[in-house]
Design an enzyme around this catalytic site. Structure first.
Site, PDB file in Angstrom:
ATOM      1  N   HIS A   1      58.282 -27.065  -9.027  1.00 25.63           N
ATOM      2  CA  HIS A   1      58.563 -25.986  -7.981  1.00 25.63           C
ATOM      3  C   HIS A   1      60.449 -26.170  -7.173  1.00 25.63           C
ATOM      4  O   HIS A   1      60.145 -26.566  -6.568  1.00 25.63           O
ATOM      5  CB  HIS A   1      57.460 -26.151  -6.248  1.00 25.63           C
ATOM      6  CG  HIS A   1      55.985 -26.034  -6.736  1.00 25.63           C
ATOM      7  ND1 HIS A   1      55.792 -25.065  -6.984  1.00 25.63           N
ATOM      8  CD2 HIS A   1      54.836 -27.092  -7.380  1.00 25.63           C
ATOM      9  CE1 HIS A   1      54.210 -25.329  -7.250  1.00 25.63           C
ATOM     10  NE2 HIS A   1      54.129 -26.508  -7.544  1.00 25.63           N
TER      11      HIS A   1
ATOM     12  N   GLU B   1      61.312 -23.540  -7.012  1.00 23.85           N
ATOM     13  CA  GLU B   1      61.254 -22.227  -5.256  1.00 23.85           C
ATOM     14  C   GLU B   1      61.198 -23.052  -4.428  1.00 23.85           C
ATOM     15  O   GLU B   1      61.464 -22.304  -3.324  1.00 23.85           O
ATOM     16  CB  GLU B   1      61.013 -21.174  -5.836  1.00 23.85           C
ATOM     17  CG  GLU B   1      59.154 -21.514  -5.849  1.00 23.85           C
ATOM     18  CD  GLU B   1      58.297 -22.468  -6.127  1.00 23.85           C
ATOM     19  OE1 GLU B   1      56.755 -22.809  -6.259  1.00 23.85           O
ATOM     20  OE2 GLU B   1      58.712 -22.805  -7.740  1.00 23.85           O
TER      21      GLU B   1
ATOM     22  N   CYS C   1      53.815 -23.356 -11.987  1.00 25.28           N
ATOM     23  CA  CYS C   1      52.658 -24.497 -12.253  1.00 25.28           C
ATOM     24  C   CYS C   1      51.421 -24.234 -12.442  1.00 25.28           C
ATOM     25  O   CYS C   1      50.943 -23.564 -13.785  1.00 25.28           O
ATOM     26  CB  CYS C   1      52.833 -24.837 -10.244  1.00 25.28           C
ATOM     27  SG  CYS C   1      51.652 -26.289 -10.274  1.00 25.28           S
TER      28      CYS C   1
END
Length: 313
Positions: free
Chosen positions: A236, A238, A144
């Site tokens: 994202h 994760e 990001c």
């Protein structure tokens, strides 16, 4: 093989309960192999949550991973205890002074995207980190804002403010199915997105970078920078199942302008329990990255920055 973590790190118990293979440091030392050394430069406010998210993904590999937690030298965390930071983290200055090298480095995002890069208090040190990766890290993964910072530093690619926050789970297209980083990926990829800024496809292409995953709605998502041995992901993978919910609830409770995250809640109902539909692709991406580290990093870690190999050749 498991990921090697201190058994007092909160992520150790969390991931053990989830079935992720973790090993205490003394147990890992008994195995006569060289682990892959991966650093996590954690710029996020919620350090423990972020540590756990990335340890979960890279710890799913069959290879032994040694994770080192790193922080900026002059930036004090306001959301994580000093005791935790002192026990588990080293400053970048401390890491740099040792001369040590890493097979991989993750540079996380940070909730400062409204600021020009040069106005970030630790920007000068982050420049040092990014330059240091070219001699001391085999492959760097910017996430990001971290990826945007790398693209800006190495290529002058600007981030552009959006009229409204890109927020939710957006469908993306696999644009490079032959890439080793996308091994096992389907053609259609769902990714969590949470950002007020974007980088643009034409500027990525003009810099000679390769977009591996992209979206008509939210732009490039995964970009390869071969010259700098780096990947940039602007979204994202994760995220936990409820991370977008936590962000939505936080902003809604504060009266901040925020829309219900797109394609996230069943029926777009924020009272419903969100479903995680990106977990398998998240594990694939980070597993493929770790696999590429193993196949291309020098066995002699001191040769990183000087030489590389490829076990497939």
């Amino acid at each position: 093989m498991p990921i090697k973590l201190p058994d007092t790190l909160p992520a150790y118990d969390i991931l053990s309960r989830e079935g992720v293979m973790v090993m205490p440091e003394d147990g890992a030392a008994k195995q006569d192999i060289r682990p892959l050394r991966i650093g996590l430069l954690n710029l996020m406010p919620k350090k423990i949550q972020t540590e756990t998210q990335f340890a979960r993904l890279i710890g799913a590999s069959p290879l032994q991973i040694e994770l080192s937690l790193i922080r900026m030298s002059d930036h004090e965390s306001k959301n994580t205890s000093a005791a935790h930071m002192d026990e588990f983290y080293r400053t970048f200055s401390e890491v740099q002074a040792t001369g040590e090298k890493f097979d991989g480095l993750l540079i996380t995002g940070a909730p400062i995207e409204h600021l020009p890069f040069e106005d970030v208090t630790y920007w000068d040190e982050l420049i040092q980190v990014m330059d240091w990766t070219q001699t001391n890290v085999h492959s760097t993964f910017g996430i990001c804002w971290g990826g945007m910072a790398m693209a800006y530093h190495f290529h002058g690619i600007k981030k552009h403010m959006l009229d409204a926050k890109a927020f939710g789970c957006f469908r993306h297209v696999n644009q490079a199915p032959a890439s080793p980083y996308l091994r096992g990926f389907s053609d259609d990829v769902l990714m969590p997105v949470s950002r007020w800024t974007e980088v643009r496809s034409d500027e990525i292409a003009a810099a000679g970078l390769s977009t591996l995953i992209g979206s008509d709605d939210v732009g490039p998502a995964l970009v390869e920078d071969a010259d700098h041995r780096a990947l940039y992901v602007f979204n994202h993978f994760e995220y936990d199942s409820e991370t977008l919910k936590q962000e939505y609830d936080r902003d809604a409770d504060a009266g901040a302008p925020i829309n219900v995250p797109v394609n996230y809640y069943p029926g777009d109902d924020p009272t419903a329990t969100p479903m995680n539909r990106w977990r398998s692709h998240a594990h694939l991406l980070y597993g493929n990255w770790v696999s590429e580290l193993y196949l291309t990093t020098p066995y002699d870690i001191e040769q990183i920055g000087l030489a590389s190999t490829d076990l497939r050749k």
